[in-house]
Design a protein around this motif. Sequence first.
Motif: not given
Length: 226
Positions: A126-155
Amino acid sequence: MSEKLRCGSGSSSSSLNSISLETEDDQTIAGILAEDENLKADNRLGKRLSHLDSIPHTPRVNGEIPDVNDATLDHERLSERLVTYDLAELQMEGDGNCQFRALADQLFRKSDYHKHVRRQVIKQLKHHKKLYEGYVPMQYKSYLKKMKKSGEWGDHVTLQAAADHFGAKVCLVTSFRDTCYVEILPNDKNPTRELWLSFWSEVHYNSLYATGDVPPRVPKKKFWLF
């Protein structure tokens, strides 16, 4: 594979209790890190396996889960490599949190601290968005919201964020056909420790030790094993 957890609508009181427990958890872990010198990595595995060549790492989200035949072959390939390099796995639960459990085991020798690790990774993303957003093929906020959930697979994006946040070199022994080893280095600092994980491609992560050094563990849930 992953057991997706249902999201119920809790009361504001339960939300506050959850935040309080998370804060206490983080404070407990911080205290452990400050006091326990045994958690500092001695990098014995890294010294013994320094001859392994790593391919350049590019963060990426998870790919497709292989079919049963490919997954079986991948698992056999990984198992053979672990035997070759005299490594053994501490098995993590297959509840969707395996990457964060494996990281927590390597960091704190307690896989149950996976929620803390996930929170720290999300803060980094969240705090270093510019480092990672280019690797995420979806809306970055949606990616963060999804990845916050327990049980969501890390990548491999969350692995990079973990390396960056904890100042660690993440060392993966993989089931990939084209390479057995991948290093994930922090972006802006020299690593102060090494975290060793096995990666059964697109299926599961475990925590790695030298054969004979795996700590005892009482299983709580079904493991990803054939």
